[in-house]
Design a protein around this motif. Sequence first.
Motif, PDB file in Angstrom:
ATOM      1  N   ASP A  64      -6.553  27.068   0.553  1.00 20.45           N
ATOM      2  CA  ASP A  64      -7.330  26.463   1.631  1.00 20.45           C
ATOM      3  C   ASP A  64      -7.666  25.002   1.343  1.00 20.45           C
ATOM      4  OD1 ASP A  64      -7.238  28.778   3.025  1.00 20.45           O
ATOM      5  OD2 ASP A  64      -9.373  29.246   2.938  1.00 20.45           O
ATOM      6  N   GLN A  65      -7.857  24.659   0.068  1.00 17.92           N
ATOM      7  CA  GLN A  65      -8.139  23.283  -0.324  1.00 17.92           C
ATOM      8  C   GLN A  65      -7.087  22.834  -1.345  1.00 17.92           C
ATOM      9  OE1 GLN A  65     -12.271  23.524  -1.679  1.00 17.92           O
ATOM     10  NE2 GLN A  65     -12.955  22.638   0.256  1.00 17.92           N
ATOM     11  N   PHE A  66      -6.761  21.545  -1.318  1.00 14.57           N
ATOM     12  CA  PHE A  66      -5.713  21.030  -2.180  1.00 14.57           C
ATOM     13  C   PHE A  66      -6.149  21.000  -3.644  1.00 14.57           C
ATOM     14  CE2 PHE A  66      -4.593  18.613   1.836  1.00 14.57           C
ATOM     15  CZ  PHE A  66      -3.548  19.463   2.153  1.00 14.57           C
ATOM     16  N   PHE A  67      -5.198  21.304  -4.549  1.00  8.60           N
ATOM     17  CA  PHE A  67      -5.472  21.237  -5.986  1.00  8.60           C
ATOM     18  C   PHE A  67      -5.750  19.809  -6.450  1.00  8.60           C
ATOM     19  CE2 PHE A  67      -2.607  25.185  -6.428  1.00  8.60           C
ATOM     20  CZ  PHE A  67      -3.711  26.027  -6.318  1.00  8.60           C
ATOM     21  N   ILE A  68      -5.328  18.817  -5.667  1.00  6.49           N
ATOM     22  CA  ILE A  68      -5.559  17.432  -6.078  1.00  6.49           C
ATOM     23  C   ILE A  68      -7.055  17.120  -6.172  1.00  6.49           C
ATOM     24  CG2 ILE A  68      -5.612  16.350  -3.785  1.00  6.49           C
ATOM     25  CD1 ILE A  68      -3.853  14.097  -4.992  1.00  6.49           C
ATOM     26  N   GLY A  69      -7.884  17.999  -5.588  1.00  5.24           N
ATOM     27  CA  GLY A  69      -9.332  17.821  -5.716  1.00  5.24           C
ATOM     28  C   GLY A  69      -9.788  17.813  -7.166  1.00  5.24           C
ATOM     29  N   PHE A  70      -9.096  18.577  -8.029  1.00  5.68           N
ATOM     30  CA  PHE A  70      -9.442  18.575  -9.455  1.00  5.68           C
ATOM     31  C   PHE A  70      -9.128  17.214 -10.082  1.00  5.68           C
ATOM     32  CE2 PHE A  70      -8.407  23.238  -8.913  1.00  5.68           C
ATOM     33  CZ  PHE A  70      -9.730  23.668  -9.018  1.00  5.68           C
ATOM     34  N   TYR A  71      -8.009  16.627  -9.662  1.00  8.76           N
ATOM     35  CA  TYR A  71      -7.627  15.304 -10.175  1.00  8.76           C
ATOM     36  C   TYR A  71      -8.623  14.242  -9.703  1.00  8.76           C
ATOM     37  CZ  TYR A  71      -5.035  10.865 -10.009  1.00  8.76           C
ATOM     38  OH  TYR A  71      -4.659   9.552 -10.102  1.00  8.76           O
ATOM     39  N   ASN A  72      -8.977  14.292  -8.421  1.00 10.37           N
ATOM     40  CA  ASN A  72      -9.915  13.308  -7.881  1.00 10.37           C
ATOM     41  C   ASN A  72     -11.279  13.390  -8.549  1.00 10.37           C
ATOM     42  OD1 ASN A  72      -7.982  12.340  -6.084  1.00 10.37           O
ATOM     43  ND2 ASN A  72      -8.590  13.754  -4.452  1.00 10.37           N
ATOM     44  N   ALA A  73     -11.654  14.586  -8.995  1.00 15.49           N
ATOM     45  CA  ALA A  73     -12.955  14.776  -9.645  1.00 15.49           C
ATOM     46  C   ALA A  73     -12.909  14.449 -11.132  1.00 15.49           C
ATOM     47  CB  ALA A  73     -13.428  16.213  -9.448  1.00 15.49           C
ATOM     48  N   GLY A  74     -11.715  14.126 -11.673  1.00  9.05           N
ATOM     49  CA  GLY A  74     -11.594  13.806 -13.090  1.00  9.05           C
ATOM     50  C   GLY A  74     -11.730  15.006 -13.999  1.00  9.05           C
ATOM     51  N   CYS A  75     -11.246  16.166 -13.565  1.00 12.40           N
ATOM     52  CA  CYS A  75     -11.387  17.383 -14.359  1.00 12.40           C
ATOM     53  C   CYS A  75     -10.537  17.313 -15.630  1.00 12.40           C
ATOM     54  CB  CYS A  75     -10.955  18.605 -13.547  1.00 12.40           C
ATOM     55  SG  CYS A  75     -12.130  19.087 -12.270  1.00 12.40           S
ATOM     56  N   HIS A  76     -11.102  17.834 -16.723  1.00 11.96           N
ATOM     57  CA  HIS A  76     -10.352  17.984 -17.960  1.00 11.96           C
ATOM     58  C   HIS A  76      -9.485  19.239 -17.878  1.00 11.96           C
ATOM     59  CE1 HIS A  76     -13.402  15.127 -19.280  1.00 11.96           C
ATOM     60  NE2 HIS A  76     -12.606  14.834 -20.311  1.00 11.96           N
ATOM     61  N   ILE A  77      -8.398  19.226 -18.634  1.00 11.64           N
ATOM     62  CA  ILE A  77      -7.493  20.380 -18.647  1.00 11.64           C
ATOM     63  C   ILE A  77      -8.086  21.519 -19.448  1.00 11.64           C
ATOM     64  CG2 ILE A  77      -5.217  21.186 -19.353  1.00 11.64           C
ATOM     65  CD1 ILE A  77      -4.363  18.195 -19.221  1.00 11.64           C
ATOM     66  N   ASN A  78      -8.526  21.182 -20.655  1.00 10.13           N
ATOM     67  CA  ASN A  78      -8.863  22.221 -21.613  1.00 10.13           C
ATOM     68  C   ASN A  78     -10.295  22.717 -21.452  1.00 10.13           C
ATOM     69  OD1 ASN A  78      -6.307  22.116 -22.972  1.00 10.13           O
ATOM     70  ND2 ASN A  78      -6.949  20.138 -23.784  1.00 10.13           N
ATOM     71  N   GLY A  79     -10.464  24.001 -21.628  1.00  8.91           N
ATOM     72  CA  GLY A  79     -11.761  24.644 -21.454  1.00  8.91           C
ATOM     73  C   GLY A  79     -11.606  25.892 -20.597  1.00  8.91           C
ATOM     74  N   ASN A  80     -12.723  26.458 -20.181  1.00  5.78           N
ATOM     75  CA  ASN A  80     -12.695  27.664 -19.353  1.00  5.78           C
ATOM     76  C   ASN A  80     -12.634  27.295 -17.874  1.00  5.78           C
ATOM     77  OD1 ASN A  80     -12.685  29.652 -21.285  1.00  5.78           O
ATOM     78  ND2 ASN A  80     -14.902  29.762 -21.442  1.00  5.78           N
ATOM     79  N   TRP A  81     -11.551  27.706 -17.236  1.00 11.44           N
ATOM     80  CA  TRP A  81     -11.450  27.646 -15.778  1.00 11.44           C
ATOM     81  C   TRP A  81     -11.963  28.978 -15.239  1.00 11.44           C
ATOM     82  CZ3 TRP A  81      -8.921  23.648 -12.810  1.00 11.44           C
ATOM     83  CH2 TRP A  81      -8.490  22.569 -13.587  1.00 11.44           C
ATOM     84  N   ILE A  82     -12.738  28.933 -14.195  1.00 14.92           N
ATOM     85  CA  ILE A  82     -13.380  30.147 -13.678  1.00 14.92           C
ATOM     86  C   ILE A  82     -12.786  30.511 -12.324  1.00 14.92           C
ATOM     87  CG2 ILE A  82     -15.551  31.249 -13.045  1.00 14.92           C
ATOM     88  CD1 ILE A  82     -15.385  30.505 -15.979  1.00 14.92           C
ATOM     89  N   LEU A  83     -12.190  31.702 -12.271  1.00 15.84           N
ATOM     90  CA  LEU A  83     -11.748  32.257 -10.997  1.00 15.84           C
ATOM     91  C   LEU A  83     -12.859  33.163 -10.478  1.00 15.84           C
ATOM     92  CD1 LEU A  83      -9.468  32.796  -8.884  1.00 15.84           C
ATOM     93  CD2 LEU A  83      -8.856  34.779 -10.288  1.00 15.84           C
ATOM     94  N   ARG A  84     -13.416  32.812  -9.330  1.00 11.98           N
ATOM     95  CA  ARG A  84     -14.510  33.612  -8.750  1.00 11.98           C
ATOM     96  C   ARG A  84     -13.991  34.376  -7.529  1.00 11.98           C
ATOM     97  NH1 ARG A  84     -20.651  31.625  -7.834  1.00 11.98           N
ATOM     98  NH2 ARG A  84     -20.496  31.955 -10.102  1.00 11.98           N
ATOM     99  N   ILE A  85     -14.253  35.692  -7.513  1.00 10.40           N
ATOM    100  CA  ILE A  85     -13.940  36.538  -6.367  1.00 10.40           C
ATOM    101  C   ILE A  85     -15.247  36.970  -5.740  1.00 10.40           C
ATOM    102  CG2 ILE A  85     -12.778  38.628  -5.584  1.00 10.40           C
ATOM    103  CD1 ILE A  85     -11.041  38.488  -8.088  1.00 10.40           C
ATOM    104  N   THR A  86     -15.443  36.597  -4.481  1.00 12.96           N
ATOM    105  CA  THR A  86     -16.689  36.896  -3.768  1.00 12.96           C
ATOM    106  C   THR A  86     -16.416  37.911  -2.669  1.00 12.96           C
ATOM    107  OG1 THR A  86     -17.512  34.655  -4.198  1.00 12.96           O
ATOM    108  CG2 THR A  86     -18.593  35.902  -2.446  1.00 12.96           C
ATOM    109  N   ASP A  87     -17.251  38.972  -2.646  1.00 13.84           N
ATOM    110  CA  ASP A  87     -17.181  39.981  -1.576  1.00 13.84           C
ATOM    111  C   ASP A  87     -18.519  39.952  -0.848  1.00 13.84           C
ATOM    112  OD1 ASP A  87     -17.024  42.129   0.093  1.00 13.84           O
ATOM    113  OD2 ASP A  87     -16.305  43.545  -1.415  1.00 13.84           O
ATOM    114  N   ASP A  88     -18.545  39.376   0.344  1.00 11.96           N
ATOM    115  CA  ASP A  88     -19.812  39.291   1.079  1.00 11.96           C
ATOM    116  C   ASP A  88     -19.749  40.062   2.395  1.00 11.96           C
ATOM    117  OD1 ASP A  88     -18.105  37.676   2.465  1.00 11.96           O
ATOM    118  OD2 ASP A  88     -19.353  35.874   2.415  1.00 11.96           O
ATOM    119  N   TYR A  89     -18.883  41.102   2.401  1.00 13.22           N
ATOM    120  CA  TYR A  89     -18.768  41.932   3.603  1.00 13.22           C
ATOM    121  C   TYR A  89     -18.688  43.385   3.162  1.00 13.22           C
ATOM    122  CZ  TYR A  89     -17.826  42.027   8.656  1.00 13.22           C
ATOM    123  OH  TYR A  89     -17.919  42.190  10.015  1.00 13.22           O
ATOM    124  N   GLY A  90     -19.294  44.275   3.873  1.00 10.06           N
ATOM    125  CA  GLY A  90     -19.543  45.624   3.381  1.00 10.06           C
ATOM    126  C   GLY A  90     -18.371  46.583   3.415  1.00 10.06           C
TER     127      GLY A  90
END
Length: 591
Positions: A322-348
């Motif tokens: 839904d959003q471009f990965f280039i957002g990480f580049y624009n924000a100056g994200c570092h490569i190394n470290g913990n990347w967090i994949l979040r799965i949200t369920d907000d419907y019953g």
Amino acid sequence: MSKFSTFLISILGLISLNAQNPEFRYPCQMINAKIDSSQMSVIPGSNSIVYLCQSELVVFAADGSGVDVFPQNDINYHQDSLNVLFIWNFDDGTIDTNRVQTHTYAVSGIYEVQLYLVDSNNCSSDTCRIIVCVSASPMVEMNFDNLYICSSDTFFISIGSDSTNNIVINPHDTVSDGFVFSVDTALFIPDGPSCPPGYIDIPIPVNTGSGAALIGPTSIEGVCIEIEHSWAGDLSFSLTCPDGHSVWLDYGDHGGDSFLGIPNESDNSPVCLSSANPPGTGFLYCWSENYPSTGTLNDLDDGASPVPFTDTVINYNYLYPDQFFIGFYNAGCHINGNWILRITDDYGQDNGYIFKAQMKLNGGNLIGFSHITDTTITGPGAMQLPSGQWIISGVAAGTYFYRLYLTDAYGCTSIYPFPLTVSNNNIGTTINGNDSPDALSIENYNCDYHAGAQYLWNVTHGIIASGQGTDSVQVLWQYGSIGYLSVVESIGGCSDSDTIEILIQGINDFTNQNCFSVFPNPTENMIYINAMKDLSDAEILHTSGQSTGIKVGNLLAGEKLGISVLALSPGVYFIRAMTEYGPMKISFVKQ
């Protein structure tokens, strides 16, 4: 004495002074390490990143005065730039202690510059960090068929990253070709509204071995999950870099009833307990901007069920984020470290399992180079067309040196020279050699050599024994008659030719061809005799008349016979046979 030695002596001197005079050791006052933007030659951006070129001389400056640096000055003792050490660690093995320091980086890559201060009371500041990205010069390959053109021609030059271009630009990789980081799990995704907090986080540890490297504009090749869940529209997926910036892979639309994988719908109570809700079968789904996509997950979650899985072997059925990965580049994200994949369920009412989370990084696109923003060619007659293609035209004969300038987004320019020879339409091709050779002799012929030229020779009443395609050939003249030798010389679309008449001296064995012929001629392995008349006592001889030991024997008219000549040394030989007209012979060349 090195700067590093001076730095150590200075520090030891401060410590020694306070050790000898412990009564003069005051409580520390706060120190803040800050840069002096007014004296820095390059100002870091909001993400503390500086972009440099290789060997660029840069001025680094620390702020050495004022309340921002010494907010508690003169409460216990005095602090100023004269009694403070400014310690710069440039992450390339260099440490300096001047407030204002010049530095160059000879090697491209990512560096973390650290600045901290130590005052006369042996009190230290916090550490100010600057990320320095040093651009690498692109690798350039010149794919010209030749560097010759005719004075009347227009030379077209295309520049790009694929091999179809005349000039191929390959950015310099500073990290390995690629990385895949996976986390295997069997994690229950409970029904969100019923099971707070309504989301689960899966850390994906990334360590490329590239230190403080930053993510590049197209570094992420794909993000994959192996999952089963009923009603895909219930879920949202996001990815967060180690610096805290997030991108939506899919923002749930609550509208899709297609399944992800094959869920186990025998859900039991309690709904938040994994043991009461066993897993189904997970399918692999991957988001990518590089591979063929069938749409976003929101596009597909109200269609076929289950949603078609991603095939990473043939790279098919990827999801578009839904959003471009280039957002990480624009924000100056570092490569190394913990990347967090979040799965949200907000419907019953629905739950599922995730079995794997995976990130694939394209090493060649991790920051260590910057993409090319401008290309320029300079030299006589060079002009850029509106399409971006370059041409060279309207140039007189001669050899010229052109320069290709490549400028990247860091503002770094690399220069690549290349020569171009412009020829007159009349090259001046002339054949040199004996124009009255003996029959069955081998003669050398040549024309003037021109670098990059192609040569095509043709002969009448003779055989090109060697040298076809070069400026010099050997010709075996077959029989006494008028022969011809010609050559066409081509350079970059220009061509010229010459033909000479040859008066072949000596015996005439033209009538041999009414009795028998041989082929192929020249040959390497086999020679074939085609008898048009009856032949007897056929054999292969040296040009001196001495037998080679190869006896052919008798052939009837219409017969064909192959003879191995592998044992013969390269050279000229005769096949002699008795015919109704007497002895006849034909020469051939063994290569």
